[in-house]
Design an enzyme around this catalytic site. Structure first.
Site, PDB file in Angstrom:
ATOM      1  N   ALA A 299       0.838  -1.204   0.000  1.00  0.00           N
ATOM      2  CA  ALA A 299       0.000   0.000   0.000  1.00  0.00           C
ATOM      3  C   ALA A 299       0.869   1.247   0.000  1.00  0.00           C
ATOM      4  CB  ALA A 299      -0.936  -0.012   1.206  1.00  0.00           C
ATOM      5  N   GLY A 300       1.899   1.268   0.830  1.00  0.00           N
ATOM      6  CA  GLY A 300       2.731   2.464   0.978  1.00  0.00           C
ATOM      7  C   GLY A 300       3.534   2.757  -0.276  1.00  0.00           C
TER       8      GLY A 300
ATOM      9  N   ARG B 212     -10.152 -19.769   6.094  1.00  0.00           N
ATOM     10  CA  ARG B 212      -9.130 -19.849   7.127  1.00  0.00           C
ATOM     11  C   ARG B 212      -9.679 -19.986   8.540  1.00  0.00           C
ATOM     12  NH1 ARG B 212      -4.796 -15.462   4.687  1.00  0.00           N
ATOM     13  NH2 ARG B 212      -4.088 -16.873   3.070  1.00  0.00           N
TER      14      ARG B 212
ATOM     15  N   SER C  48       2.199 -21.596   2.945  1.00  0.00           N
ATOM     16  CA  SER C  48       1.116 -20.995   2.173  1.00  0.00           C
ATOM     17  C   SER C  48      -0.144 -21.860   2.119  1.00  0.00           C
ATOM     18  CB  SER C  48       1.571 -20.728   0.753  1.00  0.00           C
ATOM     19  OG  SER C  48       0.447 -20.431  -0.048  1.00  0.00           O
TER      20      SER C  48
END
Lengths: 638, 252
Positions: free
Chosen positions: A44-45, A331, A284
């Site tokens: 995002a940054g 999850r 993962s």
């Protein structure tokens, strides 16, 4: 106080388009006059820093790592979702939207999630254009795989290193803009406080982690892209440095913290092996595409070698309980099921805290080379950490804290209730409701950074002409002084206990009382214990060295100090939410089959907490969730 | 397990440093190398000795932050990052020397912490495809053969840790630079800028004081991401062609 989410009018699938058609713009010559402060250089940054710089804004970007390329987005393994429907398996923007809303247990904001699904396709285009080497088929076109909580294959991936490749894409774009002089980068700079001038976010206070110098920076808007707070549990899959300080400091300056109790416990991590452990390693979720999860049916079999346990003595509990989703159940459900079988005494490995993830069938069906191609690096990692070969013996996995859905409250523009303070990615609360689906975090980080914020920022900036504040304003001095005083206080306690011992103790309280399953009694106990631990921290912390120069214990102490307050807020929120939804499972509220029992009548709202002072209870501000398109349903993956 | 550590301690970038002797007691074999140091640091703190400063973040081998030279080898024995090294790889009672990554272009900031901003500046010189958000065509509009995409991915796997330069007797960063040049250079999206990219990145590398490659392959031997030294040969070729074009005045 009421919260206005500023959701555009009109039908759901037209909201984003109509927003863009009428959004306020800032012309290129004026963009140059605005300084934007961005904290964090993850997806995002870095994406927002690069994109705003491309648009013409002057950007200052800060990260605590020694290079923006090391932000924790890099550790995401599995993939990124998009509604491209390249597989022709019935996917669409609407389906991605619906899966995400449903996956979040109907606790996310409809308009935000639909926008996310719409943007998802553009993200893939953008990433390919900047050189992200996604997996491809022999024909040269992009490959996909499926992920938990979906019945279509919509996940794009780059081996088991998708986060790394996407982050290196944003880092490249950011590097380009740094070279052009449009972004000024500050590495090893940790945000310590937010500066609010006349109610608007106009700057930050930063500690240079190399020299120890504490300075302030003024800007016309502040973007927090500082990730999640999973490390409140001490052990999590987060990087060591991940912390809540930036968002928590903003909270203490008046920004509302929304849904802090929504935490995601990831089902497939390498189990804990001892007290010394500093972090947990994720395997993962994509492994669940080909791996089958099981435990022995009988407790007596748990100590046996897995190959000696015959097929009919194995309980493939996910396939049994959720036949249509099977091993790809979301999850929260998979994690809780693992806890259930382990609580039942059927867990495997040290301490009985583990379940098997077995690839024998997939290897038989596809051949070892295919499994190696798909997950080679994950198997290697597993071997390296545990010393076991997962091609021969099933992996042992156990749930671990992984992601936090809660975060600072933002409106449709990604702006918090403090004008000028925008929050992106995991740091905000907006898109995942009470549970995030796999491969959606990367999607949200990049959506916010590349496409949402660059379109919504104008709404605020257009109102800020001629309102420039510089760092000589008294609010800056006040903030710098308070940060300096706090650092000095930490250094001068001179007690007997190390930072990590406090953090570990807090983590244990949080995991036991506010982890995978919560109840009123436990939460109340945590709310009694945390303030005591905090008090001890401030009187008995042992911290050596000075505040000048590199002092990593001091950095950690500051973060742990904030976790010690924040943990209480989490428990408070969990205690308030008298229902079970997504990652928030209150044992008092479950169906006879042990599934989460929501209470839509009383809790279909965003719980946003307002800071009212130290040792004073925060106030709860509710944003009701209005569903125009979706009908609330009981989430079923059977 | 028990270990005898010789650890590099250095107050600041300007001051000299030296090896200090510490004992690491009661270390579980399952602990990672960095967790062993965490335990030692707890011990030191209890004794009133300032803990050893060292970099680490993700602790799962992908962020590239950890950077220790262990018994003279960047990232120590085995082929992985420091954080992915486990104590069972060592003998009980072994003497272990721990130093920072050593390269002229990575100045030591304190103890085991080095400054690797030089790598960022090399990336800024050309490690990108000039493209702006929102301008991309459909992702499937340009098919890329799987074999090409796979090699690009092999190259893109570089984690930017700096072990290559630390291992090289010449302090060369050519494995790092060649990984980025190869990754972007292979993809159709990156080709338009290939010449400019390779020239600027190599020139920046020289400016930062990194040496050149003389085929020791020490970089390849320690690279946790498995980047092959053959990429350096490819980069040299690309560099030669680009500089010839430049010298005869062909616009790049």
């Amino acid at each position: 106080m009421t919260l206005d989410a500023n959701i555009p009018a009109g039908p759901l699938d037209k909201k984003w388009t109509s927003f863009k058609n009428t959004a306020k713009l800032v012309n290129p010559a004026n963009k140059r006059k605005f300084d934007i402060i961005i904290v964090g250089s993850g997806l995002a940054g870095a994406a927002s820093a690069a994109t705003l710089a491309e648009q013409g804004y002057k950007v200052k970007c800060f990260c605590y790592q020694d290079s923006p390329r090391r932000a924790h987005s890099i550790a995401a393994q599995g993939g990124i979702n998009a509604a491209k429907n390249y597989q022709n398996d019935g996917d669409s923007v609407y389906r991605l939207f619906y899966d995400t809303i449903k996956g979040g247990d109907f606790r996310a904001r409809e308009a935000n999630v639909h926008r996310l699904a719409e943007i998802s396709n553009q993200i893939i285009d953008q990433c390919v254009a900047q050189g992200v080497p996604f997996a491809r088929e022999y024909g040269g076109l992009l490959d996909n795989r499926s992920f938990g909580g979906a019945q279509v294959s919509r996940t794009f991936y780059a081996r088991g290193q998708t986060g790394q490749q996407l982050l290196l894409g944003t880092y490249s774009a950011l590097s380009h803009q740094i070279a052009l002089g449009n972004v000024e980068m500050f590495s090893k700079a940790e945000m310590m406080d937010l500066v609010v001038v006349d109610g608007h976010a106009k700057g930050i206070v930063v500690r240079d982690m190399t020299t120890g110098e504490i300075t302030s920076h003024a800007g016309d808007a502040v973007l927090l892209c500082t990730g999640g707070y999973g490390n409140v549990f001490y052990l999590s899959t987060n990087a060591r440095g991940c912390n809540v300080t930036a968002t928590y400091r903003a909270y203490k300056r008046g920004a509302l913290f929304a849904n802090p109790c929504y935490t995601q416990i990831h089902p497939t991590c390498i189990p804990v092996s001892g007290e010394y452990q500093s972090k947990l390693t994720l395997m993962s979720e994509s492994l669940r595409n080909d791996g089958r999860v099981w435990v022995p049916k009988r407790k007596e079999d748990c100590a046996k070698e897995p190959k000696d346990i015959p097929e009919d003595a194995r309980d493939y509990y996910l396939e049994r309980k959720y036949p249509s989703y099977g091993n790809l159940a979301p999850r929260d459900i998979s994690s809780r099921s693992a806890k259930e079988v382990c609580d039942d005494g059927r867990g495997v490995g040290p301490g009985g805290l583990g379940v098997y993830l077995d690839f024998a069938d997939a290897i038989k069906r596809l051949g070892k080379h295919v499994i190696e191609e798909r997950y080679g690096n994950l198997f290697e990692m597993y071997h390296n950490i545990t010393g076991e070969d997962a091609y021969e013996r099933p992996m042992r996995i156990y749930p671990a804290v992984h992601y936090t859905m809660g975060g600072l409250w933002v409106d449709y523009n990604l702006m918090s209730n403090i004008p000028g303070l925008h929050v992106l990615g995991e740091a905000n609360f907006s898109d995942h409701g009470a549970n995030r689906l796999g491969a959606s975090a990367l999607m949200q980080g990049l959506a916010d950074g590349y496409f949402v914020l660059p379109n919504t920022l104008g709404t605020y900036m257009a109102s800020q002409f001629g309102k420039k504040v510089d760092a000589s304003a008294p609010a800056f001095k006040e903030a710098v002084d308070s940060v300096k005083a706090r650092v000095q206080k930490l250094i001068s306690i001179k007690g007997t206990r190390s930072v990590d011992s406090f953090h570990r103790e807090l983590g244990k309280i949080m995991w036991d009382k506010c982890g995978m399953a919560r109840d009123k009694k436990g939460l109340e106990e945590a709310l009694r214990k945390i303030p005591k631990l905090r008090e001890e921290f401030w009187t008995n912390l042992k911290l050596l060295g000075s505040a000048d120069g590199i002092n990593m214990e001091l950095e950690r102490a500051g973060r742990v100090a904030d976790f010690l307050e924040f943990g209480e807020l989490m428990c408070l929120d969990a205690l308030n939410r008298n229902e079970s939804c997504g990652g928030h499972f209150r044992t008092e509220y479950q169906t006879p089959e042990g599934e989460a029992l929501r209470d839509d009548e009383n809790f279909d709202y965003v719980a946003a907490w307002k800071y009212e002072g130290d040792n004073t209870a925060p106030t709860l501000v509710k944003e009701p969730l209005v569903y125009e398109e979706v009908k609330l349903a009981t989430r079923s993956y059977k | 397990m028990k270990f005898y550590l010789e650890v590099w301690r250095q107050k600041g970038p300007e001051s000299g440093g030296k090896l200090e002797h510490y004992e690491a007691n009661n270390i579980p074999a399952e602990a990672s190398f960095l967790e062993m140091l965490d335990i030692v640091n707890e011990d030191l703190t209890a004794k009133g000795i300032e803990p050893i400063q060292f970099d680490s973040d993700c602790r799962e081998g992908i962020c590239g932050n950890c950077s220790l030279t262990i018994n003279g080898v960047p990232h120590g024995p085995g082929r992985g990052t420091t954080c992915q090294l486990y104590m069972r790889k060592f003998r009980d009672g072994q003497i272990i020397t721990i130093e920072p990554f050593r390269a002229d272009s990575f100045p030591v900031e304190r103890d085991l912490v080095v400054n690797r901003e030089a790598y960022d500046r090399i990336m800024q010189a050309g490690g990108f495809i000039s493209e702006r958000a929102g301008s991309a065509p459909d992702a499937n509009s340009v098919p890329i053969p799987k074999v090409v995409a796979d090699v690009a991915m092999d190259a893109a796997a570089c984690i930017g840790c700096g072990a290559c330069a630390a291992a090289c007797p010449n302090g060369s960063a050519m494995l790092f630079v060649s990984a980025k040049v190869t990754h972007l250079g292979l993809l159709p999206q990156g080709k338009p800028e290939n010449d400019r990219r390779v020239l600027s990145m190599v020139r920046q590398m020289d400016k930062e004081g990194f040496g050149n490659c003389s085929n020791y392959y020490a970089c390849e031997a320690v690279c946790p991401a498995g980047i092959p030294a053959s990429f350096i040969a490819g980069m040299n070729r690309a560099y030669s062609f680009a500089s010839i074009k430049e010298s005869v005045g062909i616009p790049l």
